[in-house]
Design an enzyme around this catalytic site. Structure first.
Site, PDB file in Angstrom:
ATOM      1  CE1 TYR A   1      -3.346  -2.851   0.951  1.00 36.88           C
ATOM      2  CE2 TYR A   1      -4.604  -0.826   1.061  1.00 36.88           C
ATOM      3  CZ  TYR A   1      -4.565  -2.194   0.962  1.00 36.88           C
ATOM      4  OH  TYR A   1      -5.735  -2.896   0.881  1.00 36.88           O
TER       5      TYR A   1
ATOM      6  CE  LYS B   1       2.704 -17.969  -2.107  1.00 37.23           C
ATOM      7  NZ  LYS B   1       1.884 -19.183  -2.195  1.00 37.23           N
TER       8      LYS B   1
ATOM      9  CG  ASP C   1      -7.929  -5.066   1.789  1.00 35.77           C
ATOM     10  OD1 ASP C   1      -8.886  -4.621   2.441  1.00 35.77           O
ATOM     11  OD2 ASP C   1      -7.874  -5.022   0.542  1.00 35.77           O
TER      12      ASP C   1
ATOM     13  CG  ASP D   1      -1.117 -20.408  -0.901  1.00 31.74           C
ATOM     14  OD1 ASP D   1      -0.636 -20.329   0.249  1.00 31.74           O
ATOM     15  OD2 ASP D   1      -0.537 -21.016  -1.827  1.00 31.74           O
TER      16      ASP D   1
ATOM     17  CG  ASP E   1     -13.423  -7.524   2.120  1.00 30.85           C
ATOM     18  OD1 ASP E   1     -13.212  -6.779   3.098  1.00 30.85           O
ATOM     19  OD2 ASP E   1     -13.881  -7.114   1.037  1.00 30.85           O
TER      20      ASP E   1
HETATM   21  C1  IPM Z   1     -10.328  -1.389   3.935  1.00 30.53           C
HETATM   22  C2  IPM Z   1     -10.564  -0.841   2.563  1.00 30.53           C
HETATM   23  C3  IPM Z   1      -9.396   0.056   2.188  1.00 30.53           C
HETATM   24  C4  IPM Z   1      -8.127  -0.786   2.191  1.00 30.53           C
HETATM   25  C5  IPM Z   1      -9.551   0.812   0.848  1.00 30.53           C
HETATM   26  C6  IPM Z   1     -10.810   1.632   0.811  1.00 30.53           C
HETATM   27  C7  IPM Z   1      -8.351   1.637   0.542  1.00 30.53           C
HETATM   28  O1  IPM Z   1     -10.739  -1.873   1.639  1.00 30.53           O
HETATM   29  O2  IPM Z   1     -10.250  -0.589   4.892  1.00 30.53           O
HETATM   30  O3  IPM Z   1     -10.224  -2.604   4.081  1.00 30.53           O
HETATM   31  O4  IPM Z   1      -7.840  -1.474   1.209  1.00 30.53           O
HETATM   32  O5  IPM Z   1      -7.417  -0.758   3.188  1.00 30.53           O
HETATM   33 MN    MN Z   2     -10.745  -3.867   2.513  1.00 29.50          MN
END
Ligand code: IPM
Ligand code: MN
Length: 356
Positions: free
Chosen positions: A142, A189, A245, A221, A249
């Site tokens: 990032y 990884k 990240d 993975d 999710d």
């Molecule tokens: C999160 C979001 C952010 C990230 C984006 C919006 C930049 O997906 O907070 O998880 O990738 O960190």
């Molecule tokens: Mn995210």
């Protein structure tokens, strides 16, 4: 007590879910006699529209002067669909994380028994699932150098980590493991990436200070698969920025919806609290967004401010909302409640609870 909170509603559904968080805090104020002073500031696409800058300086200043920061969400399809855009809402969020020194993003994966039916996983696999991910938040891909060659047909993103960056977030993860089930999984990884080998080396070294913690190492993975086939094996997970990240999710849907997971970002200055979902622009303004992730982020904020009873009240009120089937359309197709109605219910529930 008095607290100064900087509020960054942001884009898409951000303002709507934040409004419910503030509403719920109103009930906490009334019940406990606290006072939350809010300073609303711009970040994200809204900030670009009105100032040209996704993170105006006065937003950073307000955050740094506050006791905690509440963020809704940022992001707008206008920018997502234009890869050549020079200014993007996400730059605001990344700069804010850096400016506030928020090196650890804490994402608890908790299941609600009331919502078990909604999980894409079979019931047997959900038993005992309760883990927390410590995602490193101010390093890695990032924040590394990025760019293109002169012709523009080759691009790069540099991934860099220092021992110091790895230690500070891993320490927090170890400390949490000590008060939980004493199990820590480093997701990396290391069979391919040099940064991952440094993570592994550093965590191995650090683990000597925590002999009671059982440390496991897992390739990302495999971790992505294990989160689906055996999520109950995890207690505390620590990982670098991008892996964190992605796997959070993934982990969020175990509970039934991405709209349920809160997060706290901490460092050595002020801390920030936000739902892990994004700005969900398709739902903006329709009163259909799920405010629970934001409301649960407010509970994490209260814990951080050492208002533990108050935080518990919020969590109990959220459980009560599920019991009463007050749920948004991502959780039920059967007479779903709107964003505002859910906020009203949770806020009222707190007021009605007997002070413990
Ligand atoms: C999160 C979001 C952010 C990230 C984006 C919006 C930049 O997906 O907070 O998880 O990738 O960190
Ligand atoms: Mn995210």
């Amino acid at each position: 007590m008095n607290f100064n909170i900087t509020v960054l509603p942001g884009d898409g559904i951000g303002p709507e879910v934040i409004e419910q968080g503030v509403k719920v805090l109103g009930s906490i104020e009334n019940k406990y006699g606290h006072k939350f002073n809010y300073d609303y500031k711009l970040m994200g696409a809204v900030a670009i529209e009105s100032t040209g800058n996704p993170l105006p300086d006065e937003t950073i200043e307000s955050c740094l002067a506050s006791d905690a920061v509440m963020l809704g969400a940022i992001g707008d399809p206008k920018y997502d669909n234009d890869p050549t855009a020079k200014v993007r809402p996400e730059q605001g969020l990344l700069k804010l994380r850096k400016s506030l020194g928020l090196f650890a993003n804490i994402r608890p994966v908790t299941l609600y028994p009331e919502l078990e039916e909604l999980s894409p996983l079979k019931k047997e696999r959900l038993e005992g699932v309760d883990f927390v991910v410590y995602r490193e938040l101010t390093g890695g891909l990032y924040f590394g150098d990025k760019g293109r060659n002169e012709a523009g047909d080759v691009a790069f993103d540099n991934c860099e980590y220092s021992v110091e960056e790895i230690i500070r977030v891993s320490k927090l993860a170890f400390e949490t493991a000590m008060v939980r089930e004493k199990k820590l999984t480093l997701v990396d990884k290391a069979n391919v990436l040099e940064t991952s080998r440094l993570w592994r080396e550093t965590v191995q070294e650090l683990s000597k200070n925590y002999p009671k913690v059982n440390v496991e190492y897992m390739f990302v993975d495999n971790a992505a698969m294990q989160i689906i086939v055996n999520p109950a094996q995890f207690d505390v997970v620590v990982t670098e920025n991008l892996f964190g990240d992605i796997i959070t999710d993934e982990a969020s849907v175990l509970s039934g919806s991405l709209g349920l997971l809160p997060s706290a970002s901490v460092g050595n200055k002020v801390a920030m609290f936000e739902p892990i979902h994004g700005s969900y622009p398709q739902a903006a303004g329709k009163d259909i967004a799920n405010p629970i992730a934001t409301i649960m982020s407010v509970a994490m904020m209260l814990d951080h401010l050492k208002l533990y009873d108050e935080a518990k009240d919020i969590r109990d009120a959220v459980s009560a909302s599920f019991d009463a089937k007050i749920m948004s359309s991502d959780l039920t197709k059967d007479n779903p409640s709107g964003t505002i109605a859910i906020g009203d219910f949770v806020a009222a529930q707190i007021t009605e609870q007997v002070v413990a």
